[in-house]
Design a protein around this motif. Structure first.
Motif, PDB file in Angstrom:
ATOM      1  N   LEU A  68       0.832  -1.207   0.000  1.00 22.55           N
ATOM      2  CA  LEU A  68       0.000   0.000   0.000  1.00 22.55           C
ATOM      3  C   LEU A  68       0.867   1.257   0.000  1.00 22.55           C
ATOM      4  N   GLU A  69       1.923   1.253   0.811  1.00 17.20           N
ATOM      5  CA  GLU A  69       2.831   2.399   0.871  1.00 17.20           C
ATOM      6  C   GLU A  69       3.578   2.574  -0.449  1.00 17.20           C
ATOM      7  N   ASP A  70       4.063   1.470  -1.016  1.00 12.23           N
ATOM      8  CA  ASP A  70       4.758   1.531  -2.304  1.00 12.23           C
ATOM      9  C   ASP A  70       3.828   2.058  -3.389  1.00 12.23           C
ATOM     10  N   ASN A  71       2.572   1.622  -3.350  1.00 13.34           N
ATOM     11  CA  ASN A  71       1.605   2.062  -4.350  1.00 13.34           C
ATOM     12  C   ASN A  71       1.365   3.570  -4.245  1.00 13.34           C
ATOM     13  N   ALA A  72       1.229   4.068  -3.019  1.00 13.99           N
ATOM     14  CA  ALA A  72       1.011   5.498  -2.815  1.00 13.99           C
ATOM     15  C   ALA A  72       2.225   6.304  -3.287  1.00 13.99           C
ATOM     16  N   GLU A  73       3.417   5.800  -2.987  1.00 17.79           N
ATOM     17  CA  GLU A  73       4.648   6.477  -3.412  1.00 17.79           C
ATOM     18  C   GLU A  73       4.748   6.504  -4.938  1.00 17.79           C
ATOM     19  N   TRP A  74       4.456   5.392  -5.576  1.00 18.99           N
ATOM     20  CA  TRP A  74       4.513   5.289  -7.034  1.00 18.99           C
ATOM     21  C   TRP A  74       3.496   6.231  -7.676  1.00 18.99           C
ATOM     22  N   LEU A  75       2.296   6.281  -7.098  1.00 20.70           N
ATOM     23  CA  LEU A  75       1.245   7.149  -7.611  1.00 20.70           C
ATOM     24  C   LEU A  75       1.674   8.613  -7.536  1.00 20.70           C
ATOM     25  N   ALA A  76       2.278   8.999  -6.416  1.00 15.98           N
ATOM     26  CA  ALA A  76       2.733  10.376  -6.251  1.00 15.98           C
ATOM     27  C   ALA A  76       3.868  10.710  -7.222  1.00 15.98           C
ATOM     28  N   LYS A  77       4.745   9.730  -7.451  1.00 19.61           N
ATOM     29  CA  LYS A  77       5.921   9.968  -8.280  1.00 19.61           C
ATOM     30  C   LYS A  77       5.618   9.894  -9.779  1.00 19.61           C
ATOM     31  N   TYR A  78       4.781   8.931 -10.192  1.00 22.02           N
ATOM     32  CA  TYR A  78       4.567   8.682 -11.618  1.00 22.02           C
ATOM     33  C   TYR A  78       3.139   8.953 -12.100  1.00 22.02           C
ATOM     34  N   GLY A  79       2.243   9.267 -11.176  1.00 18.21           N
ATOM     35  CA  GLY A  79       0.872   9.595 -11.563  1.00 18.21           C
ATOM     36  C   GLY A  79      -0.026   8.413 -11.860  1.00 18.21           C
ATOM     37  N   LYS A  80       0.463   7.203 -11.605  1.00 23.40           N
ATOM     38  CA  LYS A  80      -0.357   6.003 -11.768  1.00 23.40           C
ATOM     39  C   LYS A  80       0.101   4.977 -10.731  1.00 23.40           C
ATOM     40  N   PRO A  81      -0.794   4.079 -10.350  1.00 27.50           N
ATOM     41  CA  PRO A  81      -0.423   3.103  -9.315  1.00 27.50           C
ATOM     42  C   PRO A  81       0.536   2.041  -9.834  1.00 27.50           C
ATOM     43  N   LEU A  82       1.301   1.490  -8.934  1.00 26.83           N
ATOM     44  CA  LEU A  82       2.200   0.385  -9.257  1.00 26.83           C
ATOM     45  C   LEU A  82       1.398  -0.896  -9.432  1.00 26.83           C
ATOM     46  N   TRP A  83       0.430  -1.126  -8.527  1.00 25.43           N
ATOM     47  CA  TRP A  83      -0.457  -2.285  -8.580  1.00 25.43           C
ATOM     48  C   TRP A  83      -1.890  -1.804  -8.553  1.00 25.43           C
ATOM     49  N   ASP A  84      -2.776  -2.604  -9.120  1.00 23.67           N
ATOM     50  CA  ASP A  84      -4.206  -2.328  -9.025  1.00 23.67           C
ATOM     51  C   ASP A  84      -4.710  -2.907  -7.711  1.00 23.67           C
ATOM     52  N   ILE A  85      -4.809  -2.054  -6.722  1.00 23.65           N
ATOM     53  CA  ILE A  85      -5.330  -2.452  -5.413  1.00 23.65           C
ATOM     54  C   ILE A  85      -6.711  -1.834  -5.298  1.00 23.65           C
ATOM     55  N   ASP A  86      -7.719  -2.685  -5.063  1.00 23.10           N
ATOM     56  CA  ASP A  86      -9.079  -2.150  -5.013  1.00 23.10           C
ATOM     57  C   ASP A  86      -9.333  -1.414  -3.701  1.00 23.10           C
ATOM     58  N   SER A  87     -10.505  -0.838  -3.579  1.00 24.32           N
ATOM     59  CA  SER A  87     -10.831  -0.016  -2.404  1.00 24.32           C
ATOM     60  C   SER A  87     -10.883  -0.825  -1.116  1.00 24.32           C
ATOM     61  N   ASP A  88     -11.007  -2.164  -1.228  1.00 20.50           N
ATOM     62  CA  ASP A  88     -11.003  -3.028  -0.046  1.00 20.50           C
ATOM     63  C   ASP A  88      -9.608  -3.547   0.284  1.00 20.50           C
ATOM     64  N   GLY A  89      -8.613  -3.151  -0.519  1.00 19.76           N
ATOM     65  CA  GLY A  89      -7.229  -3.543  -0.253  1.00 19.76           C
ATOM     66  C   GLY A  89      -6.826  -4.882  -0.843  1.00 19.76           C
ATOM     67  N   TYR A  90      -7.510  -5.332  -1.882  1.00 21.32           N
ATOM     68  CA  TYR A  90      -7.188  -6.608  -2.516  1.00 21.32           C
ATOM     69  C   TYR A  90      -6.554  -6.402  -3.882  1.00 21.32           C
ATOM     70  N   ILE A  91      -5.657  -7.325  -4.219  1.00 20.69           N
ATOM     71  CA  ILE A  91      -4.995  -7.355  -5.517  1.00 20.69           C
ATOM     72  C   ILE A  91      -5.465  -8.620  -6.224  1.00 20.69           C
ATOM     73  N   GLU A  92      -5.910  -8.475  -7.468  1.00 19.85           N
ATOM     74  CA  GLU A  92      -6.323  -9.647  -8.247  1.00 19.85           C
ATOM     75  C   GLU A  92      -5.086 -10.351  -8.777  1.00 19.85           C
ATOM     76  N   ILE A  93      -4.957 -11.623  -8.444  1.00 21.42           N
ATOM     77  CA  ILE A  93      -3.830 -12.424  -8.926  1.00 21.42           C
ATOM     78  C   ILE A  93      -4.136 -12.986 -10.303  1.00 21.42           C
ATOM     79  N   GLU A  94      -5.322 -13.557 -10.426  1.00 26.10           N
ATOM     80  CA  GLU A  94      -5.769 -14.084 -11.709  1.00 26.10           C
ATOM     81  C   GLU A  94      -7.273 -14.276 -11.652  1.00 26.10           C
ATOM     82  N   ALA A  95      -7.877 -14.460 -12.807  1.00 22.87           N
ATOM     83  CA  ALA A  95      -9.322 -14.657 -12.876  1.00 22.87           C
ATOM     84  C   ALA A  95      -9.632 -15.682 -13.961  1.00 22.87           C
TER      85      ALA A  95
END
Length: 103
Positions: A34-61
């Motif tokens: 979560l911290e890395d994602n916030a840092e990446w978003l601030a630095k590059y304007g997009k998230p590093l990972w797609d983390i949903d609002s509940d804090g989950y990352i989709e591995i596969e579907a």
């Protein structure tokens, strides 16, 4: 998108996407992710990972009919087979890695 609640089964986390007819295998994002994602978003304007609002990352579907998700016995049988494949693949990769490094 309409999604089911979290479904935990045999140590794995799943959720059903009713809009697209998919079972999602998920992982709960760690605090570091979560911290890395916030840092990446601030630095590059997009998230590093797609983390949903509940804090989950989709591995596969994978696809599954809604009716099969709603029938617990069928859902559990389907997920058990998927988990068996995941574990078999992991065992093969671990054995290959061990052989490569002579462990």
């Amino acid at each position: 998108m309409k999604k089911s609640g979290i479904y935990k089964f045999r140590g794995h986390i799943f959720r059903y996407d009713f809009t697209n007819g998919l079972v999602e295998r998920l992982a709960k994002a760690t605090q570091q992710e979560l911290e890395d994602n916030a840092e990446w978003l601030a630095k590059y304007g997009k998230p590093l990972w797609d983390i949903d609002s509940d804090g989950y990352i989709e591995i596969e579907a994978v696809g599954l009919l809604k009716e099969n998700w709603q029938r617990k016995a069928v859902r559990d049988e389907y997920l058990a087979e998927w988990i068996a494949e995941i574990e078999e693949d992991a065992a093969i990769m671990a054995a290959d890695l061990a052989a490569e490094f002579g462990i």
